[in-house]
Motif scaffolding. Sequence first.
Motif, mmCIF file in Angstrom:
data_model
loop_
_atom_site.group_PDB
_atom_site.id
_atom_site.type_symbol
_atom_site.label_atom_id
_atom_site.label_comp_id
_atom_site.label_asym_id
_atom_site.label_seq_id
_atom_site.Cartn_x
_atom_site.Cartn_y
_atom_site.Cartn_z
ATOM 1 N N PHE A 279 -8.405 9.834 3.172
ATOM 2 C CA PHE A 279 -8.214 9.116 2.562
ATOM 3 C C PHE A 279 -8.542 8.687 1.335
ATOM 4 C CE2 PHE A 279 -9.308 7.534 7.203
ATOM 5 C CZ PHE A 279 -8.822 6.627 7.809
ATOM 6 N N THR B 7 -6.683 9.967 -0.647
ATOM 7 C CA THR B 7 -5.938 10.347 -1.526
ATOM 8 C C THR B 7 -4.572 9.505 -1.140
ATOM 9 O OG1 THR B 7 -5.662 13.109 -0.971
ATOM 10 C CG2 THR B 7 -3.756 11.645 -1.292
ATOM 11 N N ALA B 8 -4.993 8.587 -0.072
ATOM 12 C CA ALA B 8 -3.951 7.333 0.459
ATOM 13 C C ALA B 8 -4.405 6.228 -0.859
ATOM 14 C CB ALA B 8 -3.684 7.136 1.613
ATOM 15 N N GLN C 66 -3.097 6.682 -4.040
ATOM 16 C CA GLN C 66 -1.668 6.597 -4.143
ATOM 17 C C GLN C 66 -1.414 4.673 -4.175
ATOM 18 O OE1 GLN C 66 0.214 5.760 -1.051
ATOM 19 N NE2 GLN C 66 2.470 5.733 -2.223
ATOM 20 N N ASN C 67 -2.430 4.088 -3.166
ATOM 21 C CA ASN C 67 -1.805 2.963 -3.340
ATOM 22 C C ASN C 67 -1.938 2.062 -4.217
ATOM 23 O OD1 ASN C 67 -1.734 0.071 -0.994
ATOM 24 N ND2 ASN C 67 -3.866 -0.383 -1.708
ATOM 25 N N ASN D 224 0.693 2.285 2.411
ATOM 26 C CA ASN D 224 1.067 3.866 3.214
ATOM 27 C C ASN D 224 -0.111 3.289 4.647
ATOM 28 O OD1 ASN D 224 -2.243 4.263 2.962
ATOM 29 N ND2 ASN D 224 -1.262 5.018 0.894
ATOM 30 N N LEU E 29 -3.129 4.033 6.265
ATOM 31 C CA LEU E 29 -4.349 4.478 5.976
ATOM 32 C C LEU E 29 -4.784 3.365 5.161
ATOM 33 C CD1 LEU E 29 -4.796 8.537 5.385
ATOM 34 C CD2 LEU E 29 -4.816 6.955 7.654
ATOM 35 N N ALA E 30 -4.261 2.724 4.048
ATOM 36 C CA ALA E 30 -4.454 1.551 3.145
ATOM 37 C C ALA E 30 -4.800 0.702 4.248
ATOM 38 C CB ALA E 30 -3.329 1.820 1.542
ATOM 39 N N TYR F 162 -10.803 2.338 -3.521
ATOM 40 C CA TYR F 162 -10.699 3.672 -3.962
ATOM 41 C C TYR F 162 -11.846 4.567 -4.545
ATOM 42 C CZ TYR F 162 -8.922 7.660 -7.120
ATOM 43 O OH TYR F 162 -8.472 8.552 -7.550
#
Length: 120
Positions: free
Chosen positions: A43, A45-46, A49-50, A68, A70-71, A92
């Motif tokens: 989570f 990492t997702a 990235q978001n 993504n 998960l976000a 985050y």
Amino acid sequence: MLIILIKFLLPAILLFYFLQRILDKKDSKSKSTLVLLITSLVFNTALAQNYNNSLIPYPERDGFSVSNWLAYYVFGEDHFGHWNSDLFKTGYEISINVSMTLLVIYIVCLIFERRKLSKG
């Protein structure tokens, strides 16, 4: 932001309880915590990235979007009004705190299980 924290903690508590029930009792706390830690890192990492995608300006972009699934699970569609960079950063940062807390809990569980094994 409490909703984001609840979305992290409630599934984690349920998963921890479920894993405690199905794993062997000798070292199940560290195994359960490790599974939670790995899930939290995915989570994390997702969400990273978001958040990173929200910082990159695109001329054709009309606004912010979730990059993504998960976000999307964490932020949802209408729970927070409008998506913005600060919201993604807060999510985050919360995921980092949850991951660090789980890492400390995992290390403490390993220490106690090793002590218990050496004594008994």
